[in-house]
Motif scaffolding. Structure first.
Motif, PDB file in Angstrom:
ATOM      1  N   HIS A   1       0.705  -1.066   0.146  1.00 24.44           N
ATOM      2  CA  HIS A   1       0.047   0.103  -0.208  1.00 24.44           C
ATOM      3  C   HIS A   1       0.908   1.151  -0.020  1.00 24.44           C
ATOM      4  O   HIS A   1       1.439   1.646   1.018  1.00 24.44           O
ATOM      5  N   GLY A   2       1.132   1.767  -1.048  1.00 28.68           N
ATOM      6  CA  GLY A   2       1.713   2.920  -1.412  1.00 28.68           C
ATOM      7  C   GLY A   2       3.109   2.686  -1.776  1.00 28.68           C
ATOM      8  O   GLY A   2       3.343   1.438  -2.074  1.00 28.68           O
ATOM      9  N   PRO A   3       4.248   3.430  -1.714  1.00 29.17           N
ATOM     10  CA  PRO A   3       5.502   3.036  -2.209  1.00 29.17           C
ATOM     11  C   PRO A   3       6.076   2.125  -1.536  1.00 29.17           C
ATOM     12  O   PRO A   3       5.948   1.667  -0.518  1.00 29.17           O
ATOM     13  N   ALA A   4       6.676   1.010  -2.291  1.00 27.70           N
ATOM     14  CA  ALA A   4       7.434  -0.033  -1.793  1.00 27.70           C
ATOM     15  C   ALA A   4       8.607   0.145  -1.026  1.00 27.70           C
ATOM     16  O   ALA A   4       9.309   1.238  -1.325  1.00 27.70           O
ATOM     17  N   PRO A   5       8.858  -0.525  -0.008  1.00 28.23           N
ATOM     18  CA  PRO A   5      10.040  -0.251   0.783  1.00 28.23           C
ATOM     19  C   PRO A   5      11.380  -0.472   0.008  1.00 28.23           C
ATOM     20  O   PRO A   5      11.387  -1.456  -0.636  1.00 28.23           O
ATOM     21  N   ARG A   6      12.279   0.215   0.247  1.00 27.26           N
ATOM     22  CA  ARG A   6      13.850   0.088  -0.159  1.00 27.26           C
ATOM     23  C   ARG A   6      14.333  -1.125   0.470  1.00 27.26           C
ATOM     24  O   ARG A   6      14.291  -1.416   1.602  1.00 27.26           O
ATOM     25  N   MET A   7      14.933  -2.113  -0.476  1.00 27.02           N
ATOM     26  CA  MET A   7      15.489  -3.191  -0.036  1.00 27.02           C
ATOM     27  C   MET A   7      16.833  -2.869   0.335  1.00 27.02           C
ATOM     28  O   MET A   7      17.626  -2.818  -0.803  1.00 27.02           O
ATOM     29  N   ILE A   8      17.800  -2.910   1.456  1.00 23.79           N
ATOM     30  CA  ILE A   8      18.954  -2.761   1.571  1.00 23.79           C
ATOM     31  C   ILE A   8      19.754  -3.943   2.385  1.00 23.79           C
ATOM     32  O   ILE A   8      19.323  -4.377   3.275  1.00 23.79           O
ATOM     33  N   ALA A   9      20.738  -4.530   1.529  1.00 26.52           N
ATOM     34  CA  ALA A   9      21.631  -5.373   1.890  1.00 26.52           C
ATOM     35  C   ALA A   9      22.698  -5.060   2.903  1.00 26.52           C
ATOM     36  O   ALA A   9      23.380  -4.194   2.527  1.00 26.52           O
TER      37      ALA A   9
END
Length: 778
Positions: free
Chosen positions: A51-59
């Protein structure tokens, strides 16, 4: 894939999902279950309709390890080598390998109250592998990982079974746990086309061959023994990177079971979708959750799966009909032959499992993960210790039914009585133990190491078979109370620990000249055994319980220990027929019950029956118990040589419970003997007494059992003439024509499971006067 609604607006989307990516960096870890499942979960979260912008995936990466590349790097929007600088309000942290990699590397994030922390516990095998837990470094690593897991907000496991095991290890104050299962990787998911037909396939694909706790040896024996799978050949194909020692061992197991070497094929690579399309069926053999992904991907690809009956696999593999007991090669052989030979069965299994696999989509996995995180909450429990009249918390290490063990049956019955006075937590290596309301929890024995301090007492149950190896090792390392069921442990040492260890203990117990020849002699004639092989158990146990005064006296004499004697409980209900009437002129039915072995004088019983028949007594003998094939053939040959082959019945299979009880009801006279004199007991004699069956026993066994008067005793030489004359004595006195019910009931009262449980708790220091409030007085 199944359509799923977006994550509800009422649940805020995290701005960032931080991922401990060390499992994806190390070459050795990249093929681990943690890495494989971790990639699937991350892919599912990336594809999810947020819902809304997708979260940023940070390795979060370790600079000392190789950099992320290829498909692993594509999972993330960015990488960071500074975990502590990536936090922020509303961030999530997902660790892919919390039981493998050093938790201190993430300590600032785990302790950061702004970050929601999720441990993805795909592989908890370190908690169930006794070899790794016996290693001091491995155990310290496991305990440290568990300690840090308690700091997480929630823990996600593959299966409900793993969730339960981890919950037991973490205790009631651990983080919220939930099971998410998994989803097939994209390459293995259904392509939309028709699966390859059965006629274009060949071979059985095996996985999990490198897992020492799995059931690959069961599959090897089943395949090797099957003539159906060898003509024409249906090869067994193992696709896995194995050490040469492991491959050599598995080939030896296969050859010893009668397999042809060309029908066992090894490939040092993981199976591809094409490999699954080529196979007739898949048999995943790894223990616990390790087989779940293999089974699901095979089913999704349209290749039927025959799976071991591990709890983790039951939901994904369909009907119980297509699962097998992991220690039963005969059952697996029949199941594989049926699926390979019968087209309708093969197609029906394929269709059923493909339908199940369609429910395990990437979208469904993402929703299970998010639902679990959203619902995670810690249980707020009082921190005050238990005081006053709280029920004792008792840990018991024992085999359980369906293990074919008299000790398992005894434990199940006595623990049911013990549960009236205490909370029972069972630790067992039994596969799929039979459920009971008596147990507050059931866990693998390996978990007892980490949970010992949670109990008021721990009891190790020891017997003379391989069911007790892990229990023996726990007792020697951790101590505690112990119940010794057997008066001698020679077979345990030889069969489980090997000749060298057996000789070491024999010499330590005073047999300085013991050698292989002496051990061979003792194995053949246990009456010649000069020692008990109980020194280590007697030294480790505090206290040690036994079931015979004779055994206690021997232990005191040999080892200067003082065991506590508990009455051997009548752990099986074998009711006597209330109305007993023999048919006039019927043959005299003599029955000896229980597992058939040379230490029970079966040849002498047959000789005694031959004497009776020569004396004009129409006697028939039944061995109501399993005999190994070699012994069975030998006894049948003896009966034939004596001219009474049709008067002696020996079963070719294990005797069912119903058949056992029927024989007990129909018998005229029971015969239960032992060739050794060490205070050994007999569950079968206890059954005879329970059924009020007139029975013959040698004097030492009868004394050890505190047998009632209707058990006739003979000298311990077990001479055939003494057995035959005891039968005549019963017939002449007419004792076989009625059952002494009152005497049997009096014995049962003194040897009840309830009395056993009360005495056991009293000796452990607990007050059992109040069932609803048992207090500790130690």
């Amino acid at each position: 894939m199944s359509a799923m609604p977006p994550f509800p607006a009422s649940r805020p989307t995290p701005a960032r999902i931080l991922v401990d990516a060390r499992a994806l960096q190390e070459p050795a870890s990249q093929v681990s279950l943690s890495a494989l499942h971790g990639r699937i979960v991350l892919s599912a979260l990336r594809a999810h309709g947020w819902h809304g912008p997708a979260p940023r995936m940070i390795a979060l990466v370790d600079a000392s390890l190789p950099t992320l590349d290829g498909d692993n790097a594509a999972l993330f929007d960015e990488t960071s080598q500074a975990p502590q600088q990536t936090a922020g309000e509303g961030a999530w942290l997902i660790t892919l390998s919390p039981m493998i990699h050093d938790p201190l590397w993430l300590r600032s994030l785990i302790r950061d109250a702004r970050v929601r922390t999720i441990a993805l516990c795909s592989d908890i095998s370190i908690l169930t592998d006794p070899e790794r837990l016996r290693d001091q470094v491995g155990r310290a690593h496991a305990l440290a990982a568990l300690a840090w897991l308690t700091a997480y907000d929630c823990v996600a496991t593959l299966s409900s079974d793993a969730k339960g095991l981890l919950g037991q290890a973490l205790g009631p104050r651990g983080p919220s746990a939930f099971a998410i299962s998994t989803a097939p990787r994209a390459a293995f998911a259904e392509s939309g086309g028709a699966p390859r037909p059965r006629s274009d396939r060949s071979g059985i694909l095996a996985s999990g061959a490198g897992d020492p706790l799995g059931c690959i040896e069961t599959l090897l024996r089943a395949h090797a023994r099957s003539t159906t799978l060898h003509a024409p050949p249906v090869p067994l194909i193992v696709r896995e990177k194995l050490t040469w020692e492991r491959r050599a061992h598995l080939r030896t197991v296969y050859a010893q079971a009668g397999g042809q070497p060309l029908n066992l094929v090894f490939h040092a690579c993981e199976p591809t979708r094409e490999n699954l399309d080529d196979a007739l069926l898949t048999v995943p053999c790894a223990s616990g959750d390790r087989s779940l992904l293999t089974a699901l991907e095979s089913a999704a690809a349209g290749t039927p799966v025959i799976a071991p009956d591990y709890p983790a696999l039951r939901e994904e593999t369909g009907r119980e009909t297509y699962r097998f007991a992991p220690d039963r090669p005969d059952a697996l052989q029949a199941l594989v032959e049926r699926v390979v030979q019968e087209r309708d069965t093969w197609e029906g299994l394929r269709d059923e499992q493909s339908a199940i696999a369609r429910e395990f989509t990437e979208s469904a996995l993402a929703h299970r993960v998010l639902e679990g995180i959203d619902g995670a909450s810690r249980a707020l429990l009082p921190l005050t210790p238990r005081i006053g009249y709280a029920r004792p918390q008792i840990a018991v290490l024992t085999p359980l039914p369906p293990s074919r063990s008299g000790v398992a049956d005894f434990s199940a019955a006595t623990l049911a009585a013990l549960a009236d006075y205490a909370d029972i937590h069972v630790f067992t290596d039994t596969v799929s133990p039979r459920a009971s309301r008596a147990y507050r929890s059931v866990s693998p024995i390996s978990q007892a190491y980490a949970m010992r301090d949670q109990f008021d007492a721990t009891i190790s149950v020891l017997g003379n078979s391989d069911y007790h190896l892990s229990i023996y090792r726990y007792l020697l390392e951790r101590g505690g109370a112990a119940i010794a069921h057997d008066a001698r442990m020679l077979h345990f040492y030889v069969g489980c620990l090997g000749l060298e260890r057996t000789l070491q203990v024999a010499r330590a117990e005073g047999e300085s000249g013991a050698d292989a020849a002496a051990v061979a002699t003792w194995m053949q004639d246990q009456d010649a055994l000069p020692i008990l092989f109980l020194s280590e158990i007697a030294a480790a146990a505090r206290p040690l319980f036994v079931h015979s005064r004779l055994t206690a006296d021997l232990i005191g004499r040999y080892y200067r220990a003082t065991p506590i004697v508990l009455p051997f409980a009548q752990y099986r209900e074998v009711p006597a027929p209330e109305k007993w009437r023999r048919a006039a002129g019927a043959p005299v039915s003599l029955v000896t019950f229980g597992y058939v072995g040379d230490d029970k004088a079966p040849d002498r019983i047959i000789a005694a029956v031959a004497m009776l028949r020569r004396w004009g007594v129409d006697a028939r003998l039944t061995f109501c118990g399993y005999a190994e094939p070699a012994l069975r053939d030998r006894l049948r040959s003896l009966a034939a040589d004596l001219g009474m082959g049709d008067a002696v019945e020996i079963s070719d299979t294990f005797v069912t419970e119903d058949a056992y009880r029927q024989r007990m009801a129909e018998a005229d006279i029971g015969i239960q003997l032992r060739t050794y004199k060490m205070g050994g007991l007999s569950g079968a004699l206890s059954d005879c007494i329970s059924a009020a069956l007139p029975t013959i026993a040698n004097a030492h066994l009868a004394q050890a059992m505190e047998a009632p008067a209707f058990v006739r005793t003979i000298p311990d030489t077990n001479a055939p003439v003494d057995i035959a004359e005891a039968v005549l004595g019963i017939l002449q006195a007419g004792e076989h024509a009625h059952r002494p019910l009152e005497a049997a009931r009096a014995y049962a009262s003194d040897h009840s499971c309830d009395r056993y449980a009360r005495l056991l708790l009293q000796e452990l220091g607990f007050d059992v006067e109040r069932r609803d409030a048992v207090s500790c007085v130690a």
